[in-house]
Design an enzyme around this catalytic site. Sequence first.
Site, PDB file in Angstrom:
ATOM      1  CE  LYS A 197     -25.533  40.944  20.716  1.00  0.00           C
ATOM      2  NZ  LYS A 197     -25.583  39.889  19.708  1.00  0.00           N
TER       3      LYS A 197
HETATM    4  N1  PPE Z   1     -21.953  35.358  18.039  1.00  0.00           N
HETATM    5  C1  PPE Z   1     -22.867  36.201  17.493  1.00  0.00           C
HETATM    6  C2  PPE Z   1     -22.704  36.624  16.086  1.00  0.00           C
HETATM    7  C3  PPE Z   1     -23.942  36.638  18.279  1.00  0.00           C
HETATM    8  O1  PPE Z   1     -24.832  37.460  17.751  1.00  0.00           O
HETATM    9  C4  PPE Z   1     -24.070  36.185  19.608  1.00  0.00           C
HETATM   10  C5  PPE Z   1     -25.226  36.635  20.448  1.00  0.00           C
HETATM   11  C6  PPE Z   1     -23.073  35.330  20.139  1.00  0.00           C
HETATM   12  C7  PPE Z   1     -22.036  34.937  19.315  1.00  0.00           C
HETATM   13  C8  PPE Z   1     -23.093  34.863  21.560  1.00  0.00           C
HETATM   14  O2  PPE Z   1     -22.815  35.932  22.435  1.00  0.00           O
HETATM   15  P1  PPE Z   1     -23.378  35.975  23.924  1.00  0.00           P
HETATM   16  O3  PPE Z   1     -24.843  36.202  23.843  1.00  0.00           O
HETATM   17  O4  PPE Z   1     -22.657  37.091  24.562  1.00  0.00           O
HETATM   18  O5  PPE Z   1     -23.050  34.655  24.531  1.00  0.00           O
HETATM   19  N2  PPE Z   1     -26.447  36.809  19.759  1.00  0.00           N
HETATM   20  C9  PPE Z   1     -27.508  37.582  20.339  1.00  0.00           C
HETATM   21  C10 PPE Z   1     -28.544  37.989  19.314  1.00  0.00           C
HETATM   22  C11 PPE Z   1     -29.459  36.922  18.838  1.00  0.00           C
HETATM   23  C12 PPE Z   1     -30.599  37.498  18.013  1.00  0.00           C
HETATM   24  O6  PPE Z   1     -31.254  36.735  17.320  1.00  0.00           O
HETATM   25  O7  PPE Z   1     -30.871  38.693  18.065  1.00  0.00           O
HETATM   26  C13 PPE Z   1     -28.115  36.874  21.543  1.00  0.00           C
HETATM   27  O8  PPE Z   1     -27.929  35.674  21.722  1.00  0.00           O
HETATM   28  O9  PPE Z   1     -28.772  37.562  22.327  1.00  0.00           O
END
Ligand code: PPE
Length: 313
Positions: free
Chosen positions: A157
Site C-alpha cells: 500500500k
Molecule cells: N484494494 C485497494 C487498491 C485499496 O486501496 C484498498 C483499501 C483495498 C483494496 C481494500 O483493503 P482493506 O481496506 O484492507 O480492506 N483502500 C483504502 C484507501 C481508500 C482511499 O480512498 O484512500 C481504504 O479503504 O482505506
Amino acid sequence: MKQADLIWMNGEFVAWEDAKVHVLTHGLHYGTGVFEGIRCYDTEIGPAVFRHEDHYRRLARSAELYYMPMPYDLAALRAATHELIGRNGLRSCYIRPLAYRGYGQMGLNPLDAPVDVTIAVWEWGAYLGEEGKSKGIRAKVSSWRRISPESLIPSAKASGQYLNSVLAKIESTKAGYEEAILLDDHGRVCEGTGENIFVVWDGRIVTPPAASSILDGITRKSAVQIARDLGIEVIERDIARAELYLADEVFMTGTAAELVPVREIDDHPIGGGTPGEITRAVQTVFEDALHGRDERYREWLDPVPARAGAKVG
Ligand code: PPE
C-alpha cells in the site's frame, strides 16, 4: 473533509492546521510513502478500532518492501492511534497512518532521506455514499490496467502506486459511474480503485487470489471468513471480464467503502439490478462485526482505552 483537532506527527500531537511538511519532502515528489486506512467504530463495547494490528502489520510490510525503516513499532503506533482518537474526542473515525521519505535529500535514491510518520483521524462517512451501501453502485471496467508485479508491488500500500487508481477513478467518475474495476495485463479481474471485488454465481462466492495483482485487503479477509462461517463456499480463482456481466451478484470491500453491493457493470444489470441475498447476508454480519454486535468477531475489535478517551485541552 471534516477536520479534527489534532494530528500525530513523529511522536508529537500537533494542531490540525499546523500539520505541515516542506515542499521538498521526498515523498511529495516521488510518491515514496506507505500508508494505511483503518476505521474506528462506536461499538457495543465503546470506540474500538477494527483489526488494528493487522493494519499496522501491513504498514510494516509495505515499508519493508520499499526499503523504508520504520522508526516506530506496532505497539507505539497502536498506542499513538488510541491516544489520538481519545484526544480528538472521536467515537468513530477513519484513521490514516502514513510513513514517508521526508525532507533532506532529493533525487531518486531515497535511502538518505528521513522517514517521517504521521497519523490523522477524521470523521468519514460512507465512501461510496449511503445509497451505494444500501442499493448498490454502478461500476465501469477501466481502460487502465492494474499495476503489474513486473513493475510495481500490487500487495504494497504505497502512495505512488495510487496514481494508477487515481487515473481509473477519474475516468469512471467522468463517465458517470461510482467506481472503476481494474483488470490486469492479461484481462483478469483485479479490484476497484480502493476495494477488493467478489462475484457470486450459483450460491458460491468467487474472488481473485491473494497473490494476484491486488491489495490483499483486510476487509476482504473478513468477508471471506464471514461467508465461510455462514456456510457459503468461497473460491479464490481468476475471474474473466465477461464473467462479471453474467454474475448473480457482485460486491466490493474496503476499509473506507466497507461492504458495497454492485448493481450494474458497464451497463449490464447485475442479477436483478438490486443487491442479492448472499451480498446482503455477508454485509449484515459484517456490519454487526464492525459494531461489536456479533460475539464471534469481537477479537477483531481493539477497544480505545477509556483513559485515551478523555478529551484533553
Ligand atoms: N484494494 C485497494 C487498491 C485499496 O486501496 C484498498 C483499501 C483495498 C483494496 C481494500 O483493503 P482493506 O481496506 O484492507 O480492506 N483502500 C483504502 C484507501 C481508500 C482511499 O480512498 O484512500 C481504504 O479503504 O482505506
